[in-house]
Design a protein around this motif. Structure first.
Motif, PDB file in Angstrom:
ATOM      1  N   GLN A  37       0.827  -1.209   0.000  1.00  0.00           N
ATOM      2  CA  GLN A  37       0.000   0.000   0.000  1.00  0.00           C
ATOM      3  C   GLN A  37       0.865   1.265   0.000  1.00  0.00           C
ATOM      4  O   GLN A  37       0.494   2.269  -0.623  1.00  0.00           O
ATOM      5  N   GLN A  38       1.994   1.227   0.662  1.00  0.00           N
ATOM      6  CA  GLN A  38       2.897   2.380   0.646  1.00  0.00           C
ATOM      7  C   GLN A  38       3.461   2.610  -0.756  1.00  0.00           C
ATOM      8  O   GLN A  38       3.583   3.752  -1.215  1.00  0.00           O
ATOM      9  N   THR A  39       3.798   1.509  -1.430  1.00  0.00           N
ATOM     10  CA  THR A  39       4.278   1.626  -2.805  1.00  0.00           C
ATOM     11  C   THR A  39       3.181   2.154  -3.726  1.00  0.00           C
ATOM     12  O   THR A  39       3.412   3.015  -4.583  1.00  0.00           O
ATOM     13  N   LYS A  40       1.984   1.643  -3.535  1.00  0.00           N
ATOM     14  CA  LYS A  40       0.857   2.107  -4.334  1.00  0.00           C
ATOM     15  C   LYS A  40       0.607   3.599  -4.115  1.00  0.00           C
ATOM     16  O   LYS A  40       0.324   4.350  -5.074  1.00  0.00           O
ATOM     17  N   LEU A  41       0.749   4.058  -2.877  1.00  0.00           N
ATOM     18  CA  LEU A  41       0.550   5.473  -2.590  1.00  0.00           C
ATOM     19  C   LEU A  41       1.573   6.339  -3.322  1.00  0.00           C
ATOM     20  O   LEU A  41       1.231   7.391  -3.883  1.00  0.00           O
ATOM     21  N   GLU A  42       2.814   5.912  -3.339  1.00  0.00           N
ATOM     22  CA  GLU A  42       3.855   6.671  -4.035  1.00  0.00           C
ATOM     23  C   GLU A  42       3.543   6.779  -5.532  1.00  0.00           C
ATOM     24  O   GLU A  42       3.722   7.839  -6.146  1.00  0.00           O
ATOM     25  N   ARG A  43       3.061   5.709  -6.115  1.00  0.00           N
ATOM     26  CA  ARG A  43       2.790   5.715  -7.554  1.00  0.00           C
ATOM     27  C   ARG A  43       1.540   6.538  -7.876  1.00  0.00           C
ATOM     28  O   ARG A  43       1.479   7.200  -8.920  1.00  0.00           O
ATOM     29  N   LEU A  44       0.557   6.477  -6.980  1.00  0.00           N
ATOM     30  CA  LEU A  44      -0.615   7.328  -7.182  1.00  0.00           C
ATOM     31  C   LEU A  44      -0.239   8.802  -7.110  1.00  0.00           C
ATOM     32  O   LEU A  44      -0.747   9.626  -7.884  1.00  0.00           O
ATOM     33  N   GLN A  45       0.636   9.138  -6.209  1.00  0.00           N
ATOM     34  CA  GLN A  45       1.080  10.527  -6.110  1.00  0.00           C
ATOM     35  C   GLN A  45       1.848  10.954  -7.357  1.00  0.00           C
ATOM     36  O   GLN A  45       1.730  12.100  -7.813  1.00  0.00           O
ATOM     37  N   ALA A  46       2.627  10.009  -7.942  1.00  0.00           N
ATOM     38  CA  ALA A  46       3.336  10.320  -9.175  1.00  0.00           C
ATOM     39  C   ALA A  46       2.354  10.530 -10.338  1.00  0.00           C
ATOM     40  O   ALA A  46       2.532  11.435 -11.161  1.00  0.00           O
ATOM     41  N   LEU A  47       1.312   9.698 -10.392  1.00  0.00           N
ATOM     42  CA  LEU A  47       0.303   9.863 -11.433  1.00  0.00           C
ATOM     43  C   LEU A  47      -0.479  11.166 -11.249  1.00  0.00           C
ATOM     44  O   LEU A  47      -0.860  11.816 -12.224  1.00  0.00           O
ATOM     45  N   LEU A  48      -0.720  11.535  -9.993  1.00  0.00           N
ATOM     46  CA  LEU A  48      -1.431  12.787  -9.725  1.00  0.00           C
ATOM     47  C   LEU A  48      -0.651  13.989 -10.259  1.00  0.00           C
ATOM     48  O   LEU A  48      -1.242  14.954 -10.765  1.00  0.00           O
ATOM     49  N   ALA A  49       0.664  13.901 -10.169  1.00  0.00           N
ATOM     50  CA  ALA A  49       1.490  14.999 -10.682  1.00  0.00           C
ATOM     51  C   ALA A  49       1.407  15.114 -12.205  1.00  0.00           C
ATOM     52  O   ALA A  49       1.641  16.183 -12.773  1.00  0.00           O
ATOM     53  N   GLN A  50       1.050  14.010 -12.908  1.00  0.00           N
ATOM     54  CA  GLN A  50       0.948  14.011 -14.370  1.00  0.00           C
ATOM     55  C   GLN A  50      -0.461  14.316 -14.863  1.00  0.00           C
ATOM     56  O   GLN A  50      -0.659  14.557 -16.051  1.00  0.00           O
ATOM     57  N   ALA A  51      -1.460  14.247 -13.962  1.00  0.00           N
ATOM     58  CA  ALA A  51      -2.848  14.429 -14.390  1.00  0.00           C
ATOM     59  C   ALA A  51      -3.054  15.848 -14.917  1.00  0.00           C
ATOM     60  O   ALA A  51      -2.517  16.819 -14.368  1.00  0.00           O
ATOM     61  N   GLU A  52      -3.890  15.960 -15.999  1.00  0.00           N
ATOM     62  CA  GLU A  52      -4.087  17.249 -16.645  1.00  0.00           C
ATOM     63  C   GLU A  52      -5.531  17.753 -16.553  1.00  0.00           C
ATOM     64  O   GLU A  52      -5.770  18.947 -16.692  1.00  0.00           O
ATOM     65  N   ASN A  53      -6.520  16.883 -16.325  1.00  0.00           N
ATOM     66  CA  ASN A  53      -7.904  17.352 -16.249  1.00  0.00           C
ATOM     67  C   ASN A  53      -8.489  17.020 -14.894  1.00  0.00           C
ATOM     68  O   ASN A  53      -7.990  16.158 -14.163  1.00  0.00           O
ATOM     69  N   MET A  54      -9.559  17.708 -14.556  1.00  0.00           N
ATOM     70  CA  MET A  54     -10.151  17.616 -13.220  1.00  0.00           C
ATOM     71  C   MET A  54     -10.708  16.225 -12.935  1.00  0.00           C
ATOM     72  O   MET A  54     -10.637  15.735 -11.798  1.00  0.00           O
ATOM     73  N   GLU A  55     -11.248  15.546 -13.935  1.00  0.00           N
ATOM     74  CA  GLU A  55     -11.819  14.216 -13.716  1.00  0.00           C
ATOM     75  C   GLU A  55     -10.757  13.230 -13.252  1.00  0.00           C
ATOM     76  O   GLU A  55     -10.958  12.458 -12.298  1.00  0.00           O
TER      77      GLU A  55
END
Length: 310
Positions: A173-191
């Motif tokens: 779960q800690q690894t998953k959290l790190e990757r979700l945070q990395a994806l959040l930094a790449q997200a471009e739209n509100m959805e």
């Protein structure tokens, strides 16, 4: 871009569900994921390619986890030790003080302690003691020197499988959290941002629950639990030496019977002393009732005088 990013999120959520059930993730894969996330461009193919590399790495690491930690788990078994003791003493204050001193000397503490006096003249105490696991047997042995033990029960539980499973799930779960945070930094739209933030919130909640579970296990493993009932008595029970010959056995039986008879008389005398008011009231009522019935009986049995004629 939007369609490719949606596929990335779907695969990520699916992987999170699988990792929660299996619990075999490893933190080392986070470096590969971060490298893939940093080198990916803004195109759909690049985003999907970085996620695919991360997923393959995760699967490979998960498959190699089971065989690496078997020996370590055997060497570091997580054991929970518990015991229940019933003890007697003729000097309650001294026994209570010695017990508290012993717990302090061995580095333990009282989770619960209560002293009762139910009006019988003798006190009793109920204690829940937490003792370091390496002092568990020493504590039980030394309690037997402070008080007279009438009952003792020991138990142990191996929680290694549950503990290490929770530990592996926490790493995943800690690894998953790190990757979700990395994806959040790449997200471009509100959805996409809302979807990722929701997944991050769920992951953080899971991390908190697993952390609490491990902390609870650590507390039970590091400190054993001993439940003690201390009873104050006039005379310790079952302390006579074992009889071997017929004469000694008969003598022991007579001595035990006499002690039981004396103890019963003492208990009866104490009970009567506590209830003397009720006994006095019953005696007064009984005397009044007896006098009434005696007078009534006397009137019924006494011959009547003949009536005088005018």
């Amino acid at each position: 871009m939007k369609r490719g990013f949606a596929w990335m999120l779907a695969l990520l959520l699916l992987l999170g569900l699988l990792s929660g059930c299996g619990g075999n993730g490893d933190a080392a894969a986070s470096d590969d994921a971060m490298t893939g996330a940093d080198t990916a461009d803004n195109g759909t193919a690049s985003a999907g390619g970085s996620y695919g590399a991360w997923a393959e790495t995760e699967a490979a690491e998960d498959s190699g986890q089971a065989g690496d930690s078997g020996d370590d788990r055997l060497e570091n078994a997580k054991m929970i030790y518990t015991a229940r003791m019933e003890v007697e003493t003729t000097g309650f204050d001294a026994a209570d003080a010695d017990l508290r001193t012993l717990v302090e000397v061995l580095g333990g503490y009282f989770e619960q302690a209560a002293v009762h006096n139910y009006g019988s003249g003798y006190r009793s105490g109920d204690y829940t003691v937490r003792i370091p696991a390496d002092q568990f047997q020493a504590f039980l042995d030394r309690v037997g020197t402070i008080c007279h033990v009438t009952y003792k029960e020991e138990g142990s539980e191996n929680v290694s499988e549950a503990y290490y499973d929770a530990e592996s799930r926490l790493v995943t779960q800690q690894t998953k959290l790190e990757r979700l945070q990395a994806l959040l930094a790449q997200a471009e739209n509100m959805e996409d941002i809302i979807t990722i933030e929701s997944a991050i919130s769920d992951t953080e909640l899971e991390i908190e629950q697993l952390t609490g579970t491990l902390r609870h296990y650590d507390s039970l493993v590091d400190f054993s639990t001993v439940y003690i009932t201390l009873q104050e008595v006039y005379q310790l029970s079952n302390v006579e030496e074992p009889a071997t010959s017929f004469g000694s056995r008969v003598g022991t039986a007579f001595a035990s019977g006499w002690r039981g008879f004396v103890s019963t008389l003492e208990s009866l005398a104490v009970a009567l002393a506590y209830g003397w008011v009720w006994l006095l009231l019953l005696a007064v009522i009984g005397a009044a009732a007896g006098r009434y019935f005696w007078k009534r009986h006397r009137r019924q049995t006494q011959p009547r005088e003949p009536e005088k004629k005018p």
